[in-house]
Design a protein around this motif. Structure first.
Motif, PDB file in Angstrom:
ATOM      1  N   GLY A 653       0.811  -1.080  -0.068  1.00 12.89           N
ATOM      2  CA  GLY A 653      -0.001  -0.008  -0.187  1.00 12.89           C
ATOM      3  C   GLY A 653       0.725   1.255  -0.093  1.00 12.89           C
ATOM      4  O   GLY A 653       1.951   1.243  -0.246  1.00 12.89           O
ATOM      5  N   ALA A 654       0.210   2.350  -0.041  1.00 14.89           N
ATOM      6  CA  ALA A 654       0.976   3.484   0.135  1.00 14.89           C
ATOM      7  C   ALA A 654       0.282   4.509   1.221  1.00 14.89           C
ATOM      8  O   ALA A 654      -0.780   5.033   1.159  1.00 14.89           O
ATOM      9  N   PRO A 655       1.100   4.313   2.393  1.00 16.96           N
ATOM     10  CA  PRO A 655       2.370   3.787   2.811  1.00 16.96           C
ATOM     11  C   PRO A 655       2.382   2.304   2.981  1.00 16.96           C
ATOM     12  O   PRO A 655       1.426   1.866   3.352  1.00 16.96           O
ATOM     13  N   LEU A 656       3.409   1.684   3.128  1.00 17.64           N
ATOM     14  CA  LEU A 656       3.522   0.356   3.509  1.00 17.64           C
ATOM     15  C   LEU A 656       3.375   0.284   5.071  1.00 17.64           C
ATOM     16  O   LEU A 656       3.718   1.294   5.779  1.00 17.64           O
ATOM     17  N   LEU A 657       2.836  -0.700   5.675  1.00 13.70           N
ATOM     18  CA  LEU A 657       2.577  -0.909   6.888  1.00 13.70           C
ATOM     19  C   LEU A 657       3.494  -2.140   7.610  1.00 13.70           C
ATOM     20  O   LEU A 657       3.167  -3.250   7.141  1.00 13.70           O
ATOM     21  N   ALA A 695      10.779  -4.473   3.281  1.00  7.15           N
ATOM     22  CA  ALA A 695      10.097  -2.965   3.051  1.00  7.15           C
ATOM     23  C   ALA A 695      10.956  -2.198   2.059  1.00  7.15           C
ATOM     24  O   ALA A 695      10.560  -1.647   1.138  1.00  7.15           O
ATOM     25  N   ALA A 696      12.213  -2.124   2.577  1.00  2.00           N
ATOM     26  CA  ALA A 696      13.044  -1.510   1.782  1.00  2.00           C
ATOM     27  C   ALA A 696      13.156  -1.810   0.143  1.00  2.00           C
ATOM     28  O   ALA A 696      13.112  -0.856  -0.859  1.00  2.00           O
ATOM     29  N   CYS A 697      13.091  -3.235  -0.070  1.00  6.56           N
ATOM     30  CA  CYS A 697      13.064  -3.766  -1.417  1.00  6.56           C
ATOM     31  C   CYS A 697      11.943  -3.502  -2.147  1.00  6.56           C
ATOM     32  O   CYS A 697      12.115  -3.098  -3.310  1.00  6.56           O
ATOM     33  N   ALA A 698      10.751  -3.450  -1.525  1.00  6.21           N
ATOM     34  CA  ALA A 698       9.455  -3.105  -1.917  1.00  6.21           C
ATOM     35  C   ALA A 698       9.582  -1.636  -2.574  1.00  6.21           C
ATOM     36  O   ALA A 698       9.136  -1.356  -3.433  1.00  6.21           O
ATOM     37  N   ARG A 700      12.155   0.037  -3.185  1.00  7.01           N
ATOM     38  CA  ARG A 700      13.115   0.190  -4.480  1.00  7.01           C
ATOM     39  C   ARG A 700      12.578  -0.256  -5.652  1.00  7.01           C
ATOM     40  O   ARG A 700      12.695   0.086  -6.740  1.00  7.01           O
ATOM     41  N   ASP A 701      11.595  -1.208  -5.676  1.00  4.64           N
ATOM     42  CA  ASP A 701      11.087  -1.832  -6.825  1.00  4.64           C
ATOM     43  C   ASP A 701      10.137  -0.653  -7.407  1.00  4.64           C
ATOM     44  O   ASP A 701       9.918  -0.520  -8.341  1.00  4.64           O
ATOM     45  N   ARG A 702       9.587   0.103  -6.394  1.00  2.00           N
ATOM     46  CA  ARG A 702       8.493   1.310  -6.874  1.00  2.00           C
ATOM     47  C   ARG A 702       9.445   2.417  -7.224  1.00  2.00           C
ATOM     48  O   ARG A 702       8.874   3.047  -8.419  1.00  2.00           O
ATOM     49  N   THR A 703      10.637   2.718  -6.641  1.00  2.00           N
ATOM     50  CA  THR A 703      11.168   4.131  -7.041  1.00  2.00           C
ATOM     51  C   THR A 703      12.545   3.925  -7.755  1.00  2.00           C
ATOM     52  O   THR A 703      12.935   4.931  -8.428  1.00  2.00           O
ATOM     53  N   GLY A 704      13.086   2.769  -7.901  1.00  3.19           N
ATOM     54  CA  GLY A 704      14.340   2.465  -8.477  1.00  3.19           C
ATOM     55  C   GLY A 704      15.614   2.878  -7.673  1.00  3.19           C
ATOM     56  O   GLY A 704      16.687   2.639  -8.085  1.00  3.19           O
ATOM     57  N   LEU A 705      15.454   3.288  -6.471  1.00  8.41           N
ATOM     58  CA  LEU A 705      16.606   3.795  -5.546  1.00  8.41           C
ATOM     59  C   LEU A 705      17.065   2.612  -4.994  1.00  8.41           C
ATOM     60  O   LEU A 705      16.518   1.797  -4.543  1.00  8.41           O
ATOM     61  N   GLU A 731      20.780  -7.287  -0.805  1.00 10.96           N
ATOM     62  CA  GLU A 731      20.277  -7.038  -1.594  1.00 10.96           C
ATOM     63  C   GLU A 731      20.636  -5.825  -2.651  1.00 10.96           C
ATOM     64  O   GLU A 731      20.070  -5.136  -3.507  1.00 10.96           O
ATOM     65  N   ASN A 732      21.963  -5.727  -2.506  1.00 10.87           N
ATOM     66  CA  ASN A 732      22.727  -4.667  -3.369  1.00 10.87           C
ATOM     67  C   ASN A 732      22.294  -3.341  -3.224  1.00 10.87           C
ATOM     68  O   ASN A 732      22.559  -2.580  -4.107  1.00 10.87           O
ATOM     69  N   PHE A 733      22.048  -3.102  -2.028  1.00 13.64           N
ATOM     70  CA  PHE A 733      21.750  -1.723  -1.469  1.00 13.64           C
ATOM     71  C   PHE A 733      23.225  -1.192  -1.278  1.00 13.64           C
ATOM     72  O   PHE A 733      24.213  -1.754  -0.624  1.00 13.64           O
ATOM     73  N   THR A 734      23.281   0.234  -1.585  1.00 14.68           N
ATOM     74  CA  THR A 734      24.517   1.200  -0.839  1.00 14.68           C
ATOM     75  C   THR A 734      23.836   1.717   0.473  1.00 14.68           C
ATOM     76  O   THR A 734      22.803   2.195   0.482  1.00 14.68           O
ATOM     77  N   VAL A 735      24.557   1.332   1.610  1.00 17.42           N
ATOM     78  CA  VAL A 735      23.929   1.698   2.894  1.00 17.42           C
ATOM     79  C   VAL A 735      24.525   2.817   3.527  1.00 17.42           C
ATOM     80  O   VAL A 735      26.105   2.742   3.766  1.00 17.42           O
ATOM     81  N   LEU A 736      23.993   3.847   3.853  1.00 15.66           N
ATOM     82  CA  LEU A 736      24.760   5.196   4.473  1.00 15.66           C
ATOM     83  C   LEU A 736      24.363   5.160   6.227  1.00 15.66           C
ATOM     84  O   LEU A 736      23.266   5.016   6.346  1.00 15.66           O
ATOM     85  N   VAL A 737      25.492   5.034   6.762  1.00 15.87           N
ATOM     86  CA  VAL A 737      25.303   4.873   8.364  1.00 15.87           C
ATOM     87  C   VAL A 737      26.172   6.129   9.006  1.00 15.87           C
ATOM     88  O   VAL A 737      26.718   6.800   7.986  1.00 15.87           O
TER      89      VAL A 737
END
Length: 763
Positions: A653-657, A695-698, A700-705, A731-737
């Motif tokens: 959904g928008a937003p995800l829960l 949730a982040a993968c979902a 990513r699939d929506r936004t391409g980020l 999942e091949n994300f670049t992760v910023l901390v």
């Protein structure tokens, strides 16, 4: 730099400007020696912009001189920019250090306080010499800076050492280009500098050498207040159970861990596990408290860090601390000199008044502390610093960011763990840790600190950024000033923007912001957020499901109330027979009624409150003596070898829960099956991490980020941080901390600053 293509006469002169952290770090003596090496004439001095110089000589010598300014700068200097311009030669001979100049535009950078260097330490512990056992020994490479500076340019007259006239010996060192104390502003010795004294709580002096008296009192199990670099500490023997317990009782600090000071790395190794990165941090010039894994055989009192797997360890960073640590020769608790929730005491009269009911004796000196600065606290994540409190040793070194501040800006920060910042150009100056803005003393520290920073760095704010929450004292301060344009920044957007600025990234990213509470733009309390964000704006793309907070703020102080809200949502009147229910039979019905009717029970998506609920159920943590205690105990109990995790629904959904109640149900079912608390705590952490990655993968699939930014106080939890980062990387994300500012609310002001500046620059 000098353009090699420009033809210069046989002898020429240039004007030089050096910007950066170049005052209080031995830069002028360095330039003086460099001039002698290259055979050039002229002068060098300080002003409010940094270091200025005029240099005359043969063109090749000048070119080599200017190049060496950057390449060979002193270790503690940070050279940001060197500019030159040709001017007429005047036939000058010799080189000199010119008097400092004042100017309206202040760009000079004040260095942080620096730990005692090896050369000075050798003098302090030498068999003889005029600085033997002298507690205020320093040179151009070490000693007090920020906490004694009253203004710029950085000269003795603009420090709290102004009242100590140099003796002939110290004046000789100060004027000798060959001496390492050449133009060291705090230089002093027993004949002309500050002095120690020791007295009891009644103000009467105690006979004897002050450090030896303090050491003797500590060995006797007494509590001693010690005037340090940025404020007062309270000290007791760390292996003396009764003394540590007495300190807790008097300080009203029920459970929050104390930091422990040891003389050296060898002593640290007897208490905690050390890796190379931790050794560098502990023994470097900043000397923070470092949270490290506690050895099972560590000889410290249980009351130092009740139930904790980690100890906060620090090494001495002033001659006074070195002297005390060696005299005692046992680990010493060294905690902020205050009553819990108050700012650290730093003025003598105030300290004696406030601490007389806690300390048995006072180790004092007569060098004033102009600015308070608590000890900094860091953890290590994959060998990198993860700041938890950025203060002494780090402040006021600026952060250089990609955002350009076309107009001077003040960002006021949040309510808890407050810091503020001022910004201009591409520099952001974060304040030391202020604390929670919940009483007059802390608010006064906040307002005085803003005035000092604005004066010190020549910033007259035209923009004031603040949190959305209307009841934060920092927000009220911003809105009541009335002398600048204001900009409200949502709390969790500021968290993600802080992480972006920390990493030199403009976004957009998928931001995961997890914390206790923050005011949402819909008027509810957020705290478990997935944002698609850049510096200019954000979309709330997902969040933890909302639950009521029965009793409002009371639910923060009493985590069992959040357990009641979750259990009532899951089971209604058929709640299982759990210990948390049995502990509160008289209040359970009234609290669940608040939750059901939403009376004095605001809705929240807070990750912190979800941790509270599970901690109350699994660990029995019904009340919180300090902010985050329940969540910390849940992390401490987790079995790090457990890889299973509870299934957590992520609804499309928008937003995800993300359904936090699923994690609560998993914990309850395991309790009923006899699974131990350690495995349950771990499965909770793992389940939440798995769901956040899904949730982040979902998104990513929506936004391409494919870049994710993690921020918020919950990401101080090393188990959750490691699980989320590892999952996202798979999942091949670049992760910023975070690595330069805290992920908690101590980093909020940076996010506020870059968001406000970006919005104002956007057409």
């Amino acid at each position: 730099m000098i353009d090699p293509g420009v033809e210069l006469p046989a002898r020429t002169r240039i004007r030089i400007r050096v910007e950066g952290t170049v005052q209080g770090v031995g830069f002028r003596p360095f330039v003086y020696a460099l001039a002698a090496e290259h055979g050039v004439a002229g002068f060098v001095g300080n002003d409010c912009g940094g270091v200025f110089a005029e240099v005359e000589g043969d063109p090749p010598a000048l070119a080599a001189f200017v190049g060496a300014l950057e390449r060979r700068a002193p270790p503690l200097a940070v050279v940001e920019r060197v500019t030159t311009e040709p001017i007429p030669a005047v036939g000058e001979r010799g080189f000199r250090i010119a008097p400092s100049e004042d100017a309206e535009a202040r760009r000079a950078l004040v260095p942080p306080d620096l730990a005692t260097c090896e050369d000075c330490l050798a003098e302090v512990f030498a068999p003889s010499g005029r600085r033997r056992h002298y507690a205020f020994t320093n040179c151009t490479g070490c000693g007090p800076r920020f906490t004694i500076v009253t203004g710029v340019p950085y000269d003795r007259a603009a420090t709290t050492m102004a009242g100590f006239a140099l003796c002939d010996d110290c004046a000789g060192e100060y004027k000798d280009p060959e001496d390492r104390r050449f133009h060291a502003q705090p230089v002093c010795c027993p004949a002309c500098g500050p002095a120690l004294r020791f007295h009891g709580p009644n103000g009467r002096p105690v006979r004897g050498e002050p450090v030896e008296v303090a050491a003797r009192w500590l060995r006797q199990g007494r509590i001693v207040a010690v005037k340090g670099l940025g404020g007062y500490h309270l000290a007791v023997l760390a292996d003396h159970e009764a003394a540590v317990t007495a300190l807790r009782d008097r300080k009203h600090r029920e459970a929050k861990p104390f930091a422990v000071m040891v003389p050296d790395l060898d002593a640290a190794r007897t208490l905690v596990g050390l890796e190379e990165a931790a050794e560098r941090l502990l023994s470097g010039t900043r000397r923070p408290i470092v949270l490290l894994p506690r050895r099972l055989d560590a000889r410290v009192a249980q009351a130092v860090a009740p139930g904790a797997r980690h100890l906060g360890i620090m090494l001495p960073y002033t001659p006074l601390h070195h002297l005390l640590a060696r005299r005692v020769a046992r680990p010493i608790v060294l905690t902020s000199g205050n009553v819990s929730d108050e700012p650290i005491a730093h003025r003598d009269e105030d300290a004696v008044t406030r601490l007389s009911g806690i300390a048995d004796g006072f180790l004092l000196h007569d060098r004033p502390i102009h600015v308070r600065a608590d000890d900094s606290v860091v953890r290590l994540f994959r060998g990198r610093e993860l700041p938890l409190r950025r203060s002494r040793g780090y402040v006021p070194s600026p952060l250089t960011v990609r955002t350009r501040f076309a107009r001077p800006l003040l960002a006021c920060g949040a309510e808890l763990k407050n810091t503020f910042c001022v910004a201009s150009g591409d520099r952001v100056f974060l304040s030391p840790h202020i604390g929670d803005l919940e009483n007059y003393e802390t608010l006064r520290s906040f307002t005085e600190g803003i005035e000092h920073f604005c004066r010190l760095f020549g910033v007259r704010p035209q923009i004031i950024a603040h949190d959305l929450h209307p009841d934060y004292l920092s927000t009220k301060y911003a809105l009541e000033r009335g002398d600048a344009e204001t900009a409200a920044v949502q709390h969790h957007h500021a968290h993600i923007a802080s992480c972006l600025a920390d990493n030199g990234h403009d976004g957009p990213v998928i931001g995961i912001a997890l914390d206790g509470l923050g005011y949402g733009d819909d008027g509810t309390l957020w705290g478990g957020e997935l944002l698609v964000a850049d510096l200019a704006g954000y979309e709330r793309a997902g969040h933890l499901e909302t639950v009521p907070m029965p009793g409002g703020a009371a639910a923060v102080r009493e985590p069992w109330r959040m357990a009641a809200a979750h259990l009532d949502a899951l089971y209604g009147d058929d709640v299982p027979d759990l210990a948390v229910v049995r502990r509160h039979p008289d209040q359970w019905a009234s609290v669940t009624t608040l939750a059901r009717t939403r009376t004095n029970a605001p809705s929240t998506s807070s990750a912190g409150r979800l941790f509270d609920a599970v901690s109350a159920i699994v660990c029995g943590r019904d009340t919180a003596a300090y902010e985050g205690q329940a969540a910390i105990e849940l992390e401490q109990r987790a079995d790090t070898g457990e890889r299973g995790g509870y299934a957590m629904t992520v609804t499309d959904g928008a937003p995800l829960l993300l359904r936090g109640t699923d994690l609560v149900r998993g914990a309850v079912d395991d309790l009923a099956s006899g699974v131990g608390p350690g495995r349950i705590a771990a499965r909770f952490h793992n389940g939440l991490a798995f769901a956040l990655v899904r949730a982040a993968c979902a998104l990513r699939d929506r936004t391409g980020l494919r870049v994710a930014a993690l921020s918020g106080g919950v990401f101080q939890n090393m188990i959750l941080l490691e699980r989320v980062v590892t999952g996202l990387e798979r999942e091949n994300f670049t992760v910023l901390v975070h690595s330069r500012v805290p992920p908690n609310d101590g980093g909020i002001c940076l996010g506020q600053a870059v968001v406000a500046a970006t919005r104002l620059a956007t057409p």
